[in-house]
Design a protein around this motif. Structure first.
Motif, mmCIF file in Angstrom:
data_model
loop_
_atom_site.group_PDB
_atom_site.id
_atom_site.type_symbol
_atom_site.label_atom_id
_atom_site.label_comp_id
_atom_site.label_asym_id
_atom_site.label_seq_id
_atom_site.Cartn_x
_atom_site.Cartn_y
_atom_site.Cartn_z
ATOM 1 N N GLN A 151 37.011 46.162 45.466
ATOM 2 C CA GLN A 151 36.380 47.351 44.885
ATOM 3 C C GLN A 151 35.727 47.064 43.538
ATOM 4 O O GLN A 151 34.757 47.704 43.150
ATOM 5 C CB GLN A 151 37.416 48.466 44.742
ATOM 6 C CG GLN A 151 36.866 49.783 44.238
ATOM 7 C CD GLN A 151 37.892 50.897 44.300
ATOM 8 O OE1 GLN A 151 38.728 50.930 45.194
ATOM 9 N NE2 GLN A 151 37.844 51.812 43.357
ATOM 10 N N ARG A 152 36.244 46.074 42.823
ATOM 11 C CA ARG A 152 35.703 45.728 41.504
ATOM 12 C C ARG A 152 34.524 44.768 41.589
ATOM 13 O O ARG A 152 33.824 44.559 40.603
ATOM 14 C CB ARG A 152 36.795 45.091 40.638
ATOM 15 C CG ARG A 152 38.016 45.956 40.428
ATOM 16 C CD ARG A 152 39.154 45.115 39.875
ATOM 17 N NE ARG A 152 39.534 44.083 40.832
ATOM 18 C CZ ARG A 152 40.145 42.948 40.516
ATOM 19 N NH1 ARG A 152 40.437 42.682 39.247
ATOM 20 N NH2 ARG A 152 40.468 42.078 41.443
ATOM 21 N N GLY A 153 34.355 44.124 42.739
ATOM 22 C CA GLY A 153 33.355 43.073 42.871
ATOM 23 C C GLY A 153 33.935 41.686 42.797
ATOM 24 O O GLY A 153 33.199 40.695 42.818
ATOM 25 N N VAL A 154 35.264 41.557 42.719
ATOM 26 C CA VAL A 154 35.924 40.247 42.709
ATOM 27 C C VAL A 154 35.897 39.672 44.123
ATOM 28 O O VAL A 154 36.238 40.353 45.092
ATOM 29 C CB VAL A 154 37.370 40.367 42.207
ATOM 30 C CG1 VAL A 154 38.119 39.048 42.351
ATOM 31 C CG2 VAL A 154 37.385 40.824 40.755
ATOM 32 N N LEU A 155 35.487 38.417 44.238
ATOM 33 C CA LEU A 155 35.336 37.798 45.543
ATOM 34 C C LEU A 155 36.662 37.710 46.284
ATOM 35 O O LEU A 155 37.708 37.437 45.705
ATOM 36 C CB LEU A 155 34.744 36.389 45.386
ATOM 37 C CG LEU A 155 33.309 36.300 44.840
ATOM 38 C CD1 LEU A 155 32.886 34.842 44.731
ATOM 39 C CD2 LEU A 155 32.347 37.086 45.704
ATOM 40 N N ARG A 156 36.594 37.959 47.582
ATOM 41 C CA ARG A 156 37.723 37.709 48.474
ATOM 42 C C ARG A 156 37.455 36.404 49.225
ATOM 43 O O ARG A 156 36.327 36.125 49.603
ATOM 44 C CB ARG A 156 37.862 38.852 49.492
ATOM 45 C CG ARG A 156 38.212 40.216 48.890
ATOM 46 C CD ARG A 156 38.431 41.208 50.016
ATOM 47 N NE ARG A 156 38.650 42.562 49.563
ATOM 48 C CZ ARG A 156 39.842 43.091 49.267
ATOM 49 N NH1 ARG A 156 40.924 42.334 49.337
ATOM 50 N NH2 ARG A 156 39.952 44.342 48.917
ATOM 51 N N ALA A 183 38.037 35.666 37.284
ATOM 52 C CA ALA A 183 37.664 36.570 38.371
ATOM 53 C C ALA A 183 36.699 37.650 37.923
ATOM 54 O O ALA A 183 35.967 38.212 38.741
ATOM 55 C CB ALA A 183 38.928 37.211 38.963
ATOM 56 N N LEU A 184 36.676 37.943 36.623
ATOM 57 C CA LEU A 184 35.806 38.992 36.097
ATOM 58 C C LEU A 184 34.717 38.446 35.178
ATOM 59 O O LEU A 184 33.865 39.206 34.696
ATOM 60 C CB LEU A 184 36.640 40.028 35.330
ATOM 61 C CG LEU A 184 37.716 40.752 36.129
ATOM 62 C CD1 LEU A 184 38.557 41.619 35.205
ATOM 63 C CD2 LEU A 184 37.094 41.598 37.228
ATOM 64 N N ASP A 185 34.732 37.131 34.939
ATOM 65 C CA ASP A 185 33.841 36.515 33.953
ATOM 66 C C ASP A 185 32.492 36.186 34.586
ATOM 67 O O ASP A 185 32.430 35.557 35.649
ATOM 68 C CB ASP A 185 34.499 35.239 33.421
ATOM 69 C CG ASP A 185 33.907 34.769 32.099
ATOM 70 O OD1 ASP A 185 32.777 35.178 31.774
ATOM 71 O OD2 ASP A 185 34.582 33.995 31.410
ATOM 72 N N ASN A 186 31.399 36.597 33.943
ATOM 73 C CA ASN A 186 30.078 36.287 34.490
ATOM 74 C C ASN A 186 29.549 34.930 34.026
ATOM 75 O O ASN A 186 28.423 34.555 34.332
ATOM 76 C CB ASN A 186 29.065 37.395 34.167
ATOM 77 C CG ASN A 186 28.839 37.612 32.682
ATOM 78 O OD1 ASN A 186 29.164 36.765 31.854
ATOM 79 N ND2 ASN A 186 28.292 38.771 32.339
#
Length: 222
Positions: A151-156, A183-186
């Protein structure tokens, strides 16, 4: 006296729920024990879930855990109710494919909070049976195929397989030491705590080789 605090599916409704977390919802708004049912899901129609977590829903104000009512069709691997709660839910689980079981503990779910991404989410905490708990054969899929991110955009997936629910757990690795987990770092290899992304392409300015999005890497991108 409310019914179905999370989802109420009518007799004519058809609902298919993929990799979702239905938690911390409440029914029965007058806060007594005389009415209301199923803080999580009430189904009178056709309701199917895949790799979905339904737990910690209650009748408000008591609290009395009551996650579901009606029939739920289970596909993949689902977690319904929790082992550490006394649950009065009356739902019938129709196991179509795969398997379902109970979550090991609601203590291993965060509250609804900002875990990154555009919306609030319920995080999986270390030790949760939802981690790496989804379908080991087909993984996290919906009607269109593989679900690539949570839901956050973190890859599965971040582990041996994807997680049950809307949140993909990832150990808080921070390679560049900027205070933002990978996981959240661009931009995971160069510190950029501000996460500035001027062109909105998902790559932080600090590591974007084509900052002006013209398809060419040159001095204008520095």
């Amino acid at each position: 006296n409310g019914w179905g605090g999370g989802i109420y599916n009518t007799a004519t409704g058809i609902a298919n729920v993929f990799n979702s977390t239905i938690a911390y919802n409440g029914a029965n708004q007058d806060d007594d024990a005389n009415g209301g049912q199923a803080g999580g899901v009430v189904n009178y129609g056709v309701f199917a879930i895949r790799n979905t977590l339904i737990a910690a829903n209650n009748i408000e104000g008591i609290p009395l855990y009551d996650d579901c009512a009606g029939t739920i069709n289970s596909y993949g691997r689902n977690l319904i109710r929790a082992l550490d709660t006394t649950n009065v839910g009356t739902c019938t689980i129709n196991n179509v494919t795969g398997s379902w079981t109970q979550l090991n503990s609601i203590a291993l779910l965060s509250g609804l909070q900002n875990n990154g991404g555009p919306t609030l989410t319920v995080a999986l905490l270390p030790g949760s049976s939802a981690i790496d708990g989804a379908d080991p054969v087909q993984g996290c899929i919906d009607a269109n195929g593989v679900i690539p991110a949570d839901q956050r955009g973190v890859l599965r997936s971040q582990g041996v397989r994807c997680d049950v629910g809307a949140f993909e757990y990832a150990p808080a690795t921070d390679t560049d030491g900027d205070g933002v987990a990978n996981a959240l770092d661009n931009c995971t290899l160069r510190a950029n705590p501000e996460q500035c992304d001027s062109n909105g392409d998902g790559y932080g300015n600090r590591c974007d080789g084509d900052l002006n999005n013209n398809g060419v890497t040159n001095a204008q991108d520095t």
